[in-house]
Structures are given as structure tokens and as C-alpha cells.
Design a protein around this motif. Sequence first.
Motif, PDB file in Angstrom:
ATOM      1  N   UNK A   1      15.515  12.707  13.163  1.00 54.62           N
ATOM      2  CA  UNK A   1      16.933  12.420  12.970  1.00 54.62           C
ATOM      3  C   UNK A   1      17.152  11.141  12.176  1.00 54.62           C
ATOM      4  N   UNK A   2      16.378  10.110  12.481  1.00 55.99           N
ATOM      5  CA  UNK A   2      16.489   8.851  11.737  1.00 55.99           C
ATOM      6  C   UNK A   2      16.087   9.051  10.282  1.00 55.99           C
ATOM      7  N   UNK A   3      15.082   9.860  10.041  1.00 57.47           N
ATOM      8  CA  UNK A   3      14.658  10.146   8.670  1.00 57.47           C
ATOM      9  C   UNK A   3      15.768  10.854   7.897  1.00 57.47           C
ATOM     10  N   UNK A   4      16.421  11.832   8.525  1.00 51.99           N
ATOM     11  CA  UNK A   4      17.532  12.520   7.859  1.00 51.99           C
ATOM     12  C   UNK A   4      18.689  11.559   7.588  1.00 51.99           C
ATOM     13  N   UNK A   5      18.995  10.698   8.547  1.00 52.01           N
ATOM     14  CA  UNK A   5      20.082   9.735   8.335  1.00 52.01           C
ATOM     15  C   UNK A   5      19.753   8.782   7.190  1.00 52.01           C
ATOM     16  N   UNK A   6      18.507   8.334   7.100  1.00 54.63           N
ATOM     17  CA  UNK A   6      18.100   7.468   5.992  1.00 54.63           C
ATOM     18  C   UNK A   6      18.258   8.178   4.658  1.00 54.63           C
TER      19      UNK A   6
ATOM     20  N   UNK B   1      13.821  22.052  13.658  1.00 51.90           N
ATOM     21  CA  UNK B   1      14.758  22.411  12.610  1.00 51.90           C
ATOM     22  C   UNK B   1      15.954  21.479  12.662  1.00 51.90           C
ATOM     23  N   UNK B   2      16.878  21.672  11.736  1.00 54.67           N
ATOM     24  CA  UNK B   2      18.068  20.820  11.719  1.00 54.67           C
ATOM     25  C   UNK B   2      19.275  21.597  11.235  1.00 54.67           C
ATOM     26  N   UNK B   3      20.447  21.120  11.669  1.00 49.69           N
ATOM     27  CA  UNK B   3      21.737  21.600  11.183  1.00 49.69           C
ATOM     28  C   UNK B   3      22.551  20.360  10.837  1.00 49.69           C
ATOM     29  N   UNK B   4      23.117  20.359   9.650  1.00 51.81           N
ATOM     30  CA  UNK B   4      23.925  19.220   9.208  1.00 51.81           C
ATOM     31  C   UNK B   4      25.304  19.735   8.823  1.00 51.81           C
TER      32      UNK B   4
ATOM     33  N   UNK C   1      24.576  15.656  12.739  1.00 47.83           N
ATOM     34  CA  UNK C   1      23.216  16.171  12.599  1.00 47.83           C
ATOM     35  C   UNK C   1      22.751  16.668  13.963  1.00 47.83           C
ATOM     36  N   UNK C   2      22.222  17.883  14.008  1.00 47.50           N
ATOM     37  CA  UNK C   2      21.640  18.431  15.238  1.00 47.50           C
ATOM     38  C   UNK C   2      20.173  18.746  14.959  1.00 47.50           C
ATOM     39  N   UNK C   3      19.287  18.149  15.731  1.00 56.51           N
ATOM     40  CA  UNK C   3      17.858  18.434  15.631  1.00 56.51           C
ATOM     41  C   UNK C   3      17.531  19.461  16.709  1.00 56.51           C
TER      42      UNK C   3
ATOM     43  N   UNK D   1      18.945  22.475  21.242  1.00 61.69           N
ATOM     44  CA  UNK D   1      19.280  21.249  20.532  1.00 61.69           C
ATOM     45  C   UNK D   1      18.758  20.076  21.340  1.00 61.69           C
ATOM     46  N   UNK D   2      17.892  19.294  20.712  1.00 63.16           N
ATOM     47  CA  UNK D   2      17.256  18.173  21.389  1.00 63.16           C
ATOM     48  C   UNK D   2      18.053  16.898  21.175  1.00 63.16           C
ATOM     49  N   UNK D   3      18.629  16.756  19.984  1.00 63.07           N
ATOM     50  CA  UNK D   3      19.286  15.506  19.628  1.00 63.07           C
ATOM     51  C   UNK D   3      20.484  15.803  18.743  1.00 63.07           C
ATOM     52  N   UNK D   4      21.583  15.103  18.978  1.00 72.41           N
ATOM     53  CA  UNK D   4      22.766  15.211  18.145  1.00 72.41           C
ATOM     54  C   UNK D   4      23.144  13.819  17.681  1.00 72.41           C
ATOM     55  N   UNK D   5      23.317  13.652  16.382  1.00 71.98           N
ATOM     56  CA  UNK D   5      23.683  12.366  15.800  1.00 71.98           C
ATOM     57  C   UNK D   5      24.991  12.517  15.038  1.00 71.98           C
TER      58      UNK D   5
END
Length: 155
Positions: free
Chosen positions: A49-54, A85-88, A117-119, A130-134
Motif C-alpha cells: 500500500x505504501x508503495x502504491x501511495x508513493x 491484488x489492489x483496487x484503486x 486504495x484497497x489491498x 481486503x487486508x488494508x484500505x488506504x
Amino acid sequence: MSRRGYILLEVLVAVVIMAVAFVGILKGFGVALHTMSQIRVNEQAMYLGQTLMDDLELEPPDAGSYEGRFTDDPARFGDEFASFGYRIEVDEEKPRYKEDPKGKPLQDLETFYRVDIAITHTDKRDRERTVLTLNTIVIEATLFSDQSLQSNQVF
């Protein structure tokens, strides 16, 4: 009942007590192993998630929905992240601002993007969760000048 009968009965009771205790200990180990695997999945999801945000801060996305798997970029993410996986979701927002007392706008502000962002993680039984939502805000701003991009070869 003879003394031998009492000894046999005592041994049987002791074996039953030890078996019950052993089952409890094994169950505790199973719960601990499951918890440790969930912690590992959560740590990996936070990294991804941090990588996607960067990435989004370096290059703001267009409004819309994006989905994918981290295996789509094998150079950056190896087989270790194959189950993720991810959903943005990106929504373009116009800032709301107040006018000064004379009715003139204070300034013309830049558009920004609301990013969700949903990981997701797929377990061994092919269940996805869904493990993490940002949630973040990304502005359209150049973080680097053209000169620094060329001198540092950041493209």
C-alpha cells in the motif's frame, strides 16, 4: 479392589489429564501460527500500500477505477506477493473555498484527487479478502524539476 487396580486407575486418569492438556497446548500453537501468518500478510499489505501511495504521489492518476495484481510488475514485486491484488478508486475534486468580503475569490486552487486504495489477499482456499484500505489526497504538483529529473535519471 487390589492395590494393582488402584495403580492402573491412577495411571489411566493421569494419561487422560495429560491428553487433555496436550490437546490444549497444540490448539494454542495452532492459534499462534495462524496469528503470525496474519501479521505477515498485514505487514506485506502495508508495504504494498505504501508503495502504491508513493507511486501515486510521483505521478497522479487520472480519475477512474483501477484493478490489478502485483505479479503484473514482476521486476518490482516477486513471487512473494503473488497472492496480493489492489483496487484503486480515483475521484477528481475541485476545492471549495470562500470569497473575500468583496465577493472576489481568494485564489484559484488546483484540482486534487481523492484516492482510495484497497489491498486484497487471496488465501490458499482461493478466498479473497481486503487486508488494508488506504485513503489519501493527491495533488497535481511537480515534485521534481525537469533538471533534477534528468540529472537523477528519474523518469
